[in-house]
Design an enzyme around this catalytic site. Structure first.
Site, PDB file in Angstrom:
ATOM      1  N   GLU A 196      -5.431  -7.930  -0.796  1.00  0.00           N
ATOM      2  CA  GLU A 196      -6.277  -7.668   0.373  1.00  0.00           C
ATOM      3  C   GLU A 196      -7.582  -7.059  -0.098  1.00  0.00           C
ATOM      4  O   GLU A 196      -7.606  -6.225  -1.008  1.00  0.00           O
ATOM      5  CB  GLU A 196      -5.651  -6.651   1.348  1.00  0.00           C
ATOM      6  CG  GLU A 196      -4.547  -7.137   2.237  1.00  0.00           C
ATOM      7  CD  GLU A 196      -4.097  -6.047   3.219  1.00  0.00           C
ATOM      8  OE1 GLU A 196      -4.960  -5.288   3.731  1.00  0.00           O
ATOM      9  OE2 GLU A 196      -2.891  -5.946   3.460  1.00  0.00           O
ATOM     10  N   GLU A 214       0.828  -1.224   0.000  1.00  0.00           N
ATOM     11  CA  GLU A 214       0.000   0.000   0.000  1.00  0.00           C
ATOM     12  C   GLU A 214       0.856   1.265   0.000  1.00  0.00           C
ATOM     13  O   GLU A 214       0.529   2.262   0.635  1.00  0.00           O
ATOM     14  CB  GLU A 214      -0.973  -0.017   1.181  1.00  0.00           C
ATOM     15  CG  GLU A 214      -1.966  -1.162   1.098  1.00  0.00           C
ATOM     16  CD  GLU A 214      -2.928  -1.222   2.264  1.00  0.00           C
ATOM     17  OE1 GLU A 214      -2.942  -0.294   3.098  1.00  0.00           O
ATOM     18  OE2 GLU A 214      -3.674  -2.210   2.364  1.00  0.00           O
TER      19      GLU A 214
END
Length: 416
Positions: A336, A228
């Site tokens: 995710e 991320e």
């Protein structure tokens, strides 16, 4: 989207506030785990073969099982995606029974993939003594990975590495402006904390090399460092390093583990959050094909109760990944995702069976696996049997392209 962890001393509870056609052949019951079939087989036009597979991998010296995992994940994406969950053997909703994963309680089958983390393993408080809580979590993580492998599951590990100054947080908001500006740069070669980072990697390497089955065979793991990175909630985020600095850190990490430490049971995953909308955006911090096996994406925001429009946005981004993975002969994954239900946040009708499934299958995309974040005492990403959306999850899990452990092929053997 920003995430939060809550740590309790009784258990590892990761509490996260994230990071088209459909199938009609779903059934309502899933049998218990059963012996798996042969590894998936490629079509004649596929460039990947059992003979040339290592030419597309990061590590030319990868173990046989790691090589087979790469090959089989790539082939799996043509027909199915493996369904996984972070901390599936430790994260339970509402303090549920701990003898099996919440996924298995609801469906009868364990997930096809287990997510773990180096967060406590590399913590400064881990003194590697038997009575140390952090060391106990290290041993538990190793045990869970071994158990997952023994079942035939896929293993992946992320790394919420605490910043190098006080080692107290991985969130940028908890750091001073100066710390945020210097932390990531300091771990690069020549930086003030480069040796510190190498010691952390030494610990990571030691754990990877401890992951052996009962016959002493090294267990393959998909490793997902600095995830991320396109957001700026973590100290390695986009506001705190240049694209070249990020690439340098990622490349050093891979090279150090592979060449200096001799770790050959890793596939390396590159996984931004969902900010990109073009392939050039996606690749803006890409360290190169020589350093990446898995092209991933974390995406909570597009699926946060946005209906079909959100599913379409998420699918369009996965289509970018899928196309890149086909061209580069890499693995594509939704590394995710999830929609967290709590006492104050109700389930979204058909979220799993319609919106998520469409996200993962529309436009002929080829996604090898997807992973839900962990369940915890006060919220869940995967429903338990009594939840009102349990039937929706079971429908999702039995669709044609869905694979829990009970329908996952053998992943650690090359097809004969």
């Amino acid at each position: 989207m920003k995430k939060y962890y809550t740590l309790t001393i009784l258990s590892i509870l990761f509490l996260v506030f994230a990071c088209s056609g459909s199938d009609s052949d779903a059934t309502t019951d899933i049998p218990n785990d059963t012996p798996k079939g042969d590894p998936p087989v490629a079509g004649d036009t596929d460039p990947l073969t059992t003979q040339n597979v290592k030419t597309y991998m990061v590590d030319p010296n990868a173990t046989a099982e790691t090589t087979a995992l790469f090959y089989n994940l790539k082939k799996l994406s043509k027909t199915k995606f493996a369904i996984g969950q972070q901390d599936a053997f430790n994260g339970f909703y509402n303090n549920g029974a701990t003898d099996q994963s919440d996924i298995k309680k609801t469906t009868g089958s364990d997930p096809a993939l287990l997510g773990s983390d180096f967060i406590f393993i590399t913590d400064k408080n881990n003194n590697e003594q038997a009575n140390n809580w952090f060391y106990q979590q290290e041993q538990k993580t190793i045990s869970d990975i071994k158990a997952a492998y023994e079942k035939g599951m896929i293993n992946t590990m992320s790394w919420h590495l605490r910043e190098p100054n006080k080692e107290e947080t991985f969130y940028a908001d908890d750091m001073t402006a100066e710390q945020k500006a210097t932390a990531f740069k300091s771990i690069l070669p020549g930086g003030a904390n480069h040796e510190w980072y190498k010691k952390k990697l030494d610990k990571v390497a030691a754990v990877f090399l401890k992951l052996k089955d009962v016959n002493g065979v090294l267990i393959p793991v998909i490793f997902r460092p600095f995830h991320e990175f396109d957001g700026s909630w973590f100290w390695w985020g986009a506001n705190f390093c240049t694209a070249d600095e990020y690439k340098t850190a990622y490349q050093f990490t891979v090279t150090y583990l592979k060449d200096t430490k001799g770790v050959h049971n890793i596939l390396y995953a590159f996984s931004p959050d969902n900010s990109y909308t073009t392939s050039s955006n996606y690749l803006s911090r890409y360290p190169g094909d020589a350093y990446v096996d898995v092209l991933g994406m974390d995406n909570y925001g597009d699926l946060n109760n946005q209906g079909q429009a959100g599913a379409d946005k998420a699918n369009a981004k996965l289509k970018i990944l899928s196309d890149l993975a086909i061209t580069k002969v890499k693995i594509a994954a939704m590394t995710e995702t999830g929609y967290r239900v709590t006492t104050s946040v109700s389930p979204v009708t058909d979220w799993f069976s319609t919106y998520l499934y469409n996200t993962l299958t529309a436009n002929s995309i080829q996604i090898s696996y997807m992973m839900f974040w962990n369940n915890s005492q006060d919220g869940y990403y995967v429903p338990t049997p009594s939840a009102t959306n349990a039937a929706d999850f079971k429908t999702f899990a039995t669709k044609t392209k869905s694979a829990l452990l009970n329908t996952l092929p053998k992943m650690y053997e090359m097809p004969k």
